[in-house]
Scaffold this active site. Structure first.
Site, PDB file in Angstrom:
ATOM      1  N   ASP A 176      39.376  41.344  42.559  1.00  0.00           N
ATOM      2  CA  ASP A 176      40.407  42.299  42.966  1.00  0.00           C
ATOM      3  C   ASP A 176      40.722  42.050  44.440  1.00  0.00           C
ATOM      4  O   ASP A 176      39.850  42.187  45.304  1.00  0.00           O
ATOM      5  CB  ASP A 176      39.899  43.726  42.751  1.00  0.00           C
ATOM      6  CG  ASP A 176      40.999  44.767  42.831  1.00  0.00           C
ATOM      7  OD1 ASP A 176      42.173  44.382  43.042  1.00  0.00           O
ATOM      8  OD2 ASP A 176      40.693  45.960  42.682  1.00  0.00           O
TER       9      ASP A 176
ATOM     10  N   ASP B 124      47.289  41.041  41.572  1.00  0.00           N
ATOM     11  CA  ASP B 124      46.158  41.016  42.505  1.00  0.00           C
ATOM     12  C   ASP B 124      44.794  41.208  41.866  1.00  0.00           C
ATOM     13  O   ASP B 124      43.804  41.356  42.588  1.00  0.00           O
ATOM     14  CB  ASP B 124      46.360  42.070  43.593  1.00  0.00           C
ATOM     15  CG  ASP B 124      46.421  43.491  43.039  1.00  0.00           C
ATOM     16  OD1 ASP B 124      46.647  43.637  41.828  1.00  0.00           O
ATOM     17  OD2 ASP B 124      46.246  44.434  43.818  1.00  0.00           O
ATOM     18  N   GLU B 125      44.691  41.182  40.552  1.00  0.00           N
ATOM     19  CA  GLU B 125      43.364  41.298  39.951  1.00  0.00           C
ATOM     20  C   GLU B 125      43.327  40.614  38.594  1.00  0.00           C
ATOM     21  O   GLU B 125      44.337  40.490  37.905  1.00  0.00           O
ATOM     22  CB  GLU B 125      42.910  42.759  39.837  1.00  0.00           C
ATOM     23  CG  GLU B 125      43.720  43.614  38.917  1.00  0.00           C
ATOM     24  CD  GLU B 125      43.129  45.005  38.754  1.00  0.00           C
ATOM     25  OE1 GLU B 125      41.902  45.127  38.574  1.00  0.00           O
ATOM     26  OE2 GLU B 125      43.903  45.962  38.778  1.00  0.00           O
TER      27      GLU B 125
END
Length: 368
Positions: A18, A112-113
């Site tokens: 993350d 983003d993860e």
């Protein structure tokens, strides 16, 4: 390679990566004047919404999805910057290329993860922890950004672990640690239990993982239906969900928060037109056709509602999408109070269903 989930004797090695305050961190990286300052990515106008907040801003209570006026009230020195989604996508692609050095089993959750299954790794590493350390180091070296990672034997615990030492942290939950780790956690911290479900659990006296573990399947099923099996498992540190690298997109949508409340159908039509264009272009670029159209309405008091309609086959044209969206939206006008947001979503997606060409992901639009 045989799928690990088919062999219950195999202990999976799952990493959840993350990025730390991703959008805001990219802006601070690219503009030295923003470093160390409270930054919000999003619209600064009356109806703007915070898409992301730097850690300096979070210290004042600024959070993503917060109305910009509220964020400004919490942090008078907050610096708003407009989002640059093309840049974020390019950085995200580079990060995912780093993941691919270690495994083909990558399940992106957002820009983003992602989850990675490194039970069988492409690199010669002794442990998933070593792989996570290398990934974080590569991200820092190649993008100038920091990432947090969680390592565990299932997705649920890997996600909890990545949150545990944020920002720029790494945490490992072993099989021996798992059941005890969840005991003291509030249920609202559990990934997969949202605010509404947490409130229902609180009303039933379930406040921690240990409380949840005290409920058997029969009682859970009476109150939570099909989700009961998942809740029963995670209370014991169990989660059988595999990492799904081929997970298909479920919907394509666009919505717009309005500068001023609207009350009339003619105003709604003017907003609806570009939303339909964006959804149709996005579906075309991805080669996806949809069978279900959903419209969303949010009122001035933040209550929201919507309607949906499904067809037997994917919509054949932009005009058909527009007609369905208008038909679904029309009953909401004239509204009892002002409307502050409208949205259109296409779902039940099929490959190759739309002839159009054009754009990207689900879009949240600020007032122009």
């Amino acid at each position: 390679m045989a799928r690990q989930e088919e062999d219950k004797s195999v202990i999976r090695r799952i990493i959840h990566v993350d990025m730390d305050a991703f959008y805001a961190s990219v802006e601070q990286r690219d503009d030295p004047a923003l470093r160390g300052r409270p930054v919000a990515v999003g619209g600064s106008r009356q109806r703007g919404v915070v898409a992301a907040a730097s850690y300096e801003a979070r210290q004042y209570g600024v959070r993503s999805a917060m109305p910009s006026v509220t964020a400004r009230r919490k942090c008078p020195d907050l610096v708003f910057v407009p989002p640059r989604f093309d840049v974020y996508r390019a950085v995200s692609a580079g990060i995912h290329a780093i993941f691919a050095r270690y495994t083909a089993l990558i399940q992106p959750l957002s820009l983003d993860e992602a989850y990675l299954d490194v039970t069988v790794s492409l690199a010669a590493h002794a442990s998933a922890t070593a792989i996570a350390q290398d990934i974080r180091a590569a991200i820092r070296a190649e993008t100038g950004l920091t990432a947090s990672a969680g390592v565990s034997y299932n997705k649920f615990l890997a996600k909890l672990a990545s949150d545990y030492r944020k920002p720029d942290g790494l945490y490992v939950i072993t099989p021996r640690m798992g059941p005890r780790f969840v005991e003291s956690l509030p249920v609202e911290r559990f990934h997969g239990i949202g605010p509404a479900t947490a409130a229902r659990m609180h009303a039933l006296g379930i406040r921690t993982g240990l409380d949840l573990r005290g409920w058997d399947m029969e009682r859970l099923s009476r109150h939570f239906g099909r989700a009961a099996a998942f809740y029963h498992g995670i209370a014991r540190g169990l989660d059988d969900r595999p990492v799904e690298p081929d997970r298909k997109r479920k919907s394509i949508g666009a919505e717009r928060t309005l500068e001023q409340d609207i009350h009339h159908w003619e105003q709604a039509l003017a907003v609806l037109e570009p939303l339909v264009d964006r959804v149709w272009e996005a579906s075309g670029k991805r080669g996806l056709g949809g069978r279900t159209v959903t419209v969303k309405v949010r009122y001035a008091d933040f209550r929201h509602t919507g309607r949906a309609r499904s067809l037997a086959a994917p919509l054949a044209s932009r005009a058909a999408l527009h007609e369905m969206a208008m038909g679904l939206m029309r009953p909401f006008f004239p509204p009892e109070m002002g409307v502050r947001l409208l949205g259109v979503t296409l779902s039940n997606l099929d490959d190759g269903g739309t002839p159009a060409a054009g754009t990207q992901f689900a879009l949240a639009l600020d007032p122009p």
